[in-house]
Design a protein around this motif. Structure first.
Motif, PDB file in Angstrom:
ATOM      1  N   ALA A  85       0.842  -1.202   0.000  1.00 38.86           N
ATOM      2  CA  ALA A  85       0.000   0.000   0.000  1.00 38.86           C
ATOM      3  C   ALA A  85       0.878   1.254   0.000  1.00 38.86           C
ATOM      4  CB  ALA A  85      -0.939  -0.008   1.193  1.00 38.86           C
ATOM      5  N   GLU A  86       1.958   1.254   0.791  1.00 42.19           N
ATOM      6  CA  GLU A  86       2.868   2.399   0.819  1.00 42.19           C
ATOM      7  C   GLU A  86       3.518   2.627  -0.538  1.00 42.19           C
ATOM      8  OE1 GLU A  86       5.672   2.592   4.124  1.00 42.19           O
ATOM      9  OE2 GLU A  86       4.387   1.187   5.221  1.00 42.19           O
ATOM     10  N   ILE A  87       3.905   1.551  -1.190  1.00 40.07           N
ATOM     11  CA  ILE A  87       4.520   1.658  -2.518  1.00 40.07           C
ATOM     12  C   ILE A  87       3.516   2.242  -3.504  1.00 40.07           C
ATOM     13  CG2 ILE A  87       5.507   0.365  -4.460  1.00 40.07           C
ATOM     14  CD1 ILE A  87       6.502  -1.700  -2.333  1.00 40.07           C
ATOM     15  N   ALA A  88       2.276   1.771  -3.462  1.00 38.38           N
ATOM     16  CA  ALA A  88       1.234   2.281  -4.362  1.00 38.38           C
ATOM     17  C   ALA A  88       1.058   3.788  -4.179  1.00 38.38           C
ATOM     18  CB  ALA A  88      -0.078   1.539  -4.128  1.00 38.38           C
ATOM     19  N   LEU A  89       1.026   4.247  -2.937  1.00 34.97           N
ATOM     20  CA  LEU A  89       0.885   5.682  -2.657  1.00 34.97           C
ATOM     21  C   LEU A  89       2.095   6.465  -3.184  1.00 34.97           C
ATOM     22  CD1 LEU A  89      -0.561   5.423   0.958  1.00 34.97           C
ATOM     23  CD2 LEU A  89      -1.771   6.271  -1.070  1.00 34.97           C
ATOM     24  N   ALA A  90       3.298   5.932  -2.963  1.00 39.32           N
ATOM     25  CA  ALA A  90       4.511   6.612  -3.432  1.00 39.32           C
ATOM     26  C   ALA A  90       4.529   6.715  -4.959  1.00 39.32           C
ATOM     27  CB  ALA A  90       5.752   5.869  -2.930  1.00 39.32           C
ATOM     28  N   ILE A  91       4.158   5.633  -5.627  1.00 39.09           N
ATOM     29  CA  ILE A  91       4.142   5.643  -7.093  1.00 39.09           C
ATOM     30  C   ILE A  91       3.107   6.626  -7.609  1.00 39.09           C
ATOM     31  CG2 ILE A  91       3.545   4.277  -9.145  1.00 39.09           C
ATOM     32  CD1 ILE A  91       4.931   1.888  -7.763  1.00 39.09           C
ATOM     33  N   ARG A  92       1.917   6.634  -7.010  1.00 38.99           N
ATOM     34  CA  ARG A  92       0.858   7.512  -7.483  1.00 38.99           C
ATOM     35  C   ARG A  92       1.260   8.982  -7.353  1.00 38.99           C
ATOM     36  NH1 ARG A  92      -1.068   6.096 -10.768  1.00 38.99           N
ATOM     37  NH2 ARG A  92      -2.787   4.736 -10.293  1.00 38.99           N
ATOM     38  N   GLN A  93       2.017   9.329  -6.325  1.00 39.69           N
ATOM     39  CA  GLN A  93       2.487  10.708  -6.168  1.00 39.69           C
ATOM     40  C   GLN A  93       3.428  11.106  -7.299  1.00 39.69           C
ATOM     41  OE1 GLN A  93       4.203  10.820  -2.243  1.00 39.69           O
ATOM     42  NE2 GLN A  93       2.271  11.434  -1.310  1.00 39.69           N
ATOM     43  N   LEU A  94       4.212  10.150  -7.800  1.00 38.02           N
ATOM     44  CA  LEU A  94       5.198  10.448  -8.834  1.00 38.02           C
ATOM     45  C   LEU A  94       4.651  10.293 -10.248  1.00 38.02           C
ATOM     46  CD1 LEU A  94       8.263   8.672  -7.194  1.00 38.02           C
ATOM     47  CD2 LEU A  94       7.767  11.132  -7.246  1.00 38.02           C
ATOM     48  N   ASN A  95       3.652   9.437 -10.413  1.00 39.77           N
ATOM     49  CA  ASN A  95       3.089   9.213 -11.748  1.00 39.77           C
ATOM     50  C   ASN A  95       1.590   8.932 -11.611  1.00 39.77           C
ATOM     51  OD1 ASN A  95       2.217   8.277 -14.263  1.00 39.77           O
ATOM     52  ND2 ASN A  95       4.179   7.322 -14.720  1.00 39.77           N
ATOM     53  N   PRO A  96       0.756   9.893 -11.999  1.00 37.06           N
ATOM     54  CA  PRO A  96      -0.692   9.715 -11.858  1.00 37.06           C
ATOM     55  C   PRO A  96      -1.301   8.765 -12.895  1.00 37.06           C
ATOM     56  CG  PRO A  96      -0.217  11.834 -12.838  1.00 37.06           C
ATOM     57  CD  PRO A  96       1.105  11.230 -12.451  1.00 37.06           C
ATOM     58  N   HIS A  97      -0.518   8.321 -13.878  1.00 34.58           N
ATOM     59  CA  HIS A  97      -1.048   7.516 -14.975  1.00 34.58           C
ATOM     60  C   HIS A  97      -0.696   6.031 -14.882  1.00 34.58           C
ATOM     61  CE1 HIS A  97      -2.101  11.315 -16.728  1.00 34.58           C
ATOM     62  NE2 HIS A  97      -0.844  11.703 -16.640  1.00 34.58           N
ATOM     63  N   THR A  98       0.311   5.674 -14.117  1.00 30.43           N
ATOM     64  CA  THR A  98       0.755   4.282 -14.021  1.00 30.43           C
ATOM     65  C   THR A  98      -0.356   3.406 -13.457  1.00 30.43           C
ATOM     66  OG1 THR A  98       3.060   4.892 -13.710  1.00 30.43           O
ATOM     67  CG2 THR A  98       2.426   2.739 -12.917  1.00 30.43           C
ATOM     68  N   ARG A  99      -0.611   2.279 -14.126  1.00 35.72           N
ATOM     69  CA  ARG A  99      -1.580   1.299 -13.624  1.00 35.72           C
ATOM     70  C   ARG A  99      -0.946   0.589 -12.436  1.00 35.72           C
ATOM     71  NH1 ARG A  99      -6.143  -1.041 -14.227  1.00 35.72           N
ATOM     72  NH2 ARG A  99      -6.517  -3.278 -14.266  1.00 35.72           N
ATOM     73  N   LEU A 100      -1.685   0.468 -11.343  1.00 35.47           N
ATOM     74  CA  LEU A 100      -1.183  -0.168 -10.134  1.00 35.47           C
ATOM     75  C   LEU A 100      -1.854  -1.531  -9.966  1.00 35.47           C
ATOM     76  CD1 LEU A 100      -1.388   2.952  -7.794  1.00 35.47           C
ATOM     77  CD2 LEU A 100       0.653   2.043  -8.930  1.00 35.47           C
ATOM     78  N   VAL A 101      -1.040  -2.583  -9.974  1.00 33.31           N
ATOM     79  CA  VAL A 101      -1.519  -3.946  -9.766  1.00 33.31           C
ATOM     80  C   VAL A 101      -0.865  -4.426  -8.476  1.00 33.31           C
ATOM     81  CG1 VAL A 101      -1.685  -6.271 -10.722  1.00 33.31           C
ATOM     82  CG2 VAL A 101      -1.658  -4.281 -12.264  1.00 33.31           C
ATOM     83  N   VAL A 102      -1.672  -4.642  -7.444  1.00 35.56           N
ATOM     84  CA  VAL A 102      -1.150  -4.835  -6.095  1.00 35.56           C
ATOM     85  C   VAL A 102      -1.540  -6.201  -5.531  1.00 35.56           C
ATOM     86  CG1 VAL A 102      -1.169  -3.892  -3.747  1.00 35.56           C
ATOM     87  CG2 VAL A 102      -1.277  -2.351  -5.705  1.00 35.56           C
ATOM     88  N   ARG A 103      -0.575  -6.803  -4.866  1.00 34.82           N
ATOM     89  CA  ARG A 103      -0.816  -8.045  -4.123  1.00 34.82           C
ATOM     90  C   ARG A 103      -1.413  -7.669  -2.775  1.00 34.82           C
ATOM     91  NH1 ARG A 103       3.811 -12.447  -2.384  1.00 34.82           N
ATOM     92  NH2 ARG A 103       2.449 -13.702  -1.073  1.00 34.82           N
ATOM     93  N   SER A 104      -2.690  -8.035  -2.577  1.00 37.75           N
ATOM     94  CA  SER A 104      -3.335  -7.703  -1.314  1.00 37.75           C
ATOM     95  C   SER A 104      -4.643  -8.469  -1.175  1.00 37.75           C
ATOM     96  CB  SER A 104      -3.618  -6.204  -1.232  1.00 37.75           C
ATOM     97  OG  SER A 104      -4.350  -5.902  -0.063  1.00 37.75           O
ATOM     98  N   ALA A 105      -4.913  -8.924   0.027  1.00 36.44           N
ATOM     99  CA  ALA A 105      -6.168  -9.603   0.322  1.00 36.44           C
ATOM    100  C   ALA A 105      -7.066  -8.741   1.213  1.00 36.44           C
ATOM    101  CB  ALA A 105      -5.891 -10.934   1.018  1.00 36.44           C
ATOM    102  N   LYS A 106      -6.670  -7.518   1.470  1.00 33.68           N
ATOM    103  CA  LYS A 106      -7.411  -6.610   2.347  1.00 33.68           C
ATOM    104  C   LYS A 106      -8.506  -5.904   1.550  1.00 33.68           C
ATOM    105  CE  LYS A 106      -4.324  -6.925   5.786  1.00 33.68           C
ATOM    106  NZ  LYS A 106      -4.588  -7.679   6.941  1.00 33.68           N
TER     107      LYS A 106
END
Length: 165
Positions: A85-106
């Motif tokens: 989740a922290e990585i997703a937030l960091a990436i979104r701050q730097l690139n608003p267009h990158t598709r985020l595919v995350v491993r998570s069961a939450k």
């Protein structure tokens, strides 16, 4: 800027198999791993990568080194859901267009992140293979891939109106 790279954050078993699946589609792949492994589950994994960065995926300078501004998608597949989740937030701050595919069961967290970050999808790795993560990174319209006589064909979903050519 052209979004032509794919970033894999975390090179455990799932991350390695995501690299292998992405490589089959002939895309540029950059990976970030916190510590250089002594051995790989996927043989010659490093040869499948355009770049391997040793560092923390949550740090802006590490993401900049991975050229996050040129990444079409980021597969965030470390074994720690909080870190993901922290990585997703960091990436979104730097690139608003990158598709985020995350491993998570939450489920609740995933819904919140999807609403706040956009262009976000989360999967539980126990339920889906690495190919599912790779296909999700290729785009929202991609349904799947199959091989026919040595050619990889992509199946996409597209709405067709009566006036469609």
């Amino acid at each position: 800027m052209k979004l032509d790279r794919f970033l894999v954050c975390g090179l455990g078993s799932l991350g390695q198999h995501c690299v292998l699946a992405l490589h089959q589609f002939g895309v540029k792949i950059v990976a970030i791993e916190q510590v250089a492994p002594q051995s790989w589950e996927v043989p010659n994994l490093v040869d499948l990568l355009d770049d391997l960065i040793i560092g923390d995926c949550r740090e802006n300078n590490v993401l900049a080194q991975a050229q996050i501004q040129a990444c079409r998608a980021a597969l965030i597949v470390t074994s720690n859901e909080g870190v993901n989740a922290e990585i997703a937030l960091a990436i979104r701050q730097l690139n608003p267009h990158t598709r985020l595919v995350v491993r998570s069961a939450k489920t609740n967290l995933n819904q919140l992140l999807s609403q706040q970050l956009g262009n976000f999808i989360a999967y539980e790795p126990i339920e889906l293979p690495a190919h599912s993560f790779a296909i999700a990174a290729l785009g929202t319209d991609t349904v799947g891939f199959f091989n026919l006589d040595g050619y990889w064909l992509r199946v996409v979903r597209q709405r067709m109106s009566p006036a469609h050519p």
